[in-house]
Design an enzyme around this catalytic site. Structure first.
Site, PDB file in Angstrom:
ATOM      1  CD  GLU A 120       4.851  -3.787   6.510  1.00 62.40           C
ATOM      2  OE1 GLU A 120       5.220  -2.714   6.886  1.00 62.40           O
ATOM      3  OE2 GLU A 120       3.749  -4.148   6.550  1.00 62.40           O
ATOM      4  CD  GLU A 140       3.305  -3.250   1.648  1.00 59.10           C
ATOM      5  OE1 GLU A 140       3.036  -4.240   2.479  1.00 59.10           O
ATOM      6  OE2 GLU A 140       4.354  -3.189   0.982  1.00 59.10           O
TER       7      GLU A 140
END
Length: 266
Positions: A120, A140
């Site tokens: 990210e 995730e």
């Protein structure tokens, strides 16, 4: 020059090098690391002598994401920094480049793990270099979590949507070659040489007119989601003033005189 126990800061000429420094945890994000990143971006923005930034990790890893033990409620190192978070509740998002874009180019030098929050943060950088054995991925969903660092928005704008969705929905790991193949990174180099390659690119950036570099970066991001007509108009607003700078005149003179230019941000 700032830094914390989990984020080291050093200067390499006109390049600011920020190193995620928690190798025993594969540089998983901690509060000291986030505060150090936030302050590093601020230092680069405020110091005109800095022309580029390199972000890398210590100990053969880039970043393995958020400290999941802390997320589970087992505490996070660096309690002395909690007043910084209270003063600016957005600090962690700025640190992760979700809510802040440095005006100087940011070059990522990736070795080893660059997963979850690491991937990210990577999406907030401008130029990306990785060692052959680097690993990427947004894990995730495998843990019942959401990649809330910006990936559901940014990734599809940076790589083809089919690849973005596969990465987001499968949570699988990607090799450096796969990441390069889908356009997530730009260079794959032998292991242990990513930082050297990133510094080489930084030197090329540093040799250019800093006002021009910053205006070009700003224009690329500003116009990314505009129509072509609106984007071209915005480009003119950004670009024309650069031609009136002393740096532009110096660049032209240096080219004519066959010498390196001396830029003064004027």
């Amino acid at each position: 020059m700032g830094g914390t126990e989990h984020l080291t800061v050093q200067r390499e000429g006109a390049t600011l090098v920020l190193t995620l420094n928690r190798p025993e945890a594969k540089n998983a994000l901690s509060l000291p690391m986030l505060v150090g990143l936030h302050d590093g971006w601020a230092e680069a923005d405020e110091d005109d002598a800095i022309r580029s930034i390199v972000l890398t990790g210590a100990g053969g890893a880039f970043c393995a994401g958020m400290d999941l033990k802390a997320l589970a409620g087992n505490g996070m190192e660096g309690d002395q920094y909690r007043d910084r978070m209270k003063a600016d509740p957005d600090l962690h998002w700025k640190a992760m480049l979700r809510h802040h874009r440095p005006r100087k180019p940011v070059i990522a030098a990736v070795e080893g793990y660059c997963v979850a929050g690491g991937t990210e943060i990577l999406q907030g950088t401008d130029i990306r270099v990785a060692g052959e054995s680097a690993t990427f991925g947004l894990f995730e969903v495998r843990r019942g979590l959401f990649p809330i660092g910006g990936s559901t928005v940014r990734l599809q704008r940076q790589i083809p949507r089919t690849h973005a969705l596969e990465m987001l929905l499968t949570g699988r790991a990607y090799t450096a070659r796969e990441a390069a193949g889908i356009g997530l990174i730009g260079h794959v180099v032998p292991d242990g040489t990513a930082l050297g390659k990133a510094l080489e690119i930084a030197e090329q950036v540093n040799a250019c007119g800093p006002l021009a570099v910053e205006a070009v970066k700003a224009s690329v991001y500003e116009t990314a989601e505009m129509t072509e007509t609106d984007g071209l108009a915005a480009e003119l607003r950004r670009g024309w003033p650069v031609f009136d700078t002393a740096d532009a005149k110096e660049g032209s003179r240096a080219f004519a005189e066959k010498r390196p230019p001396v830029y003064r941000r004027a």
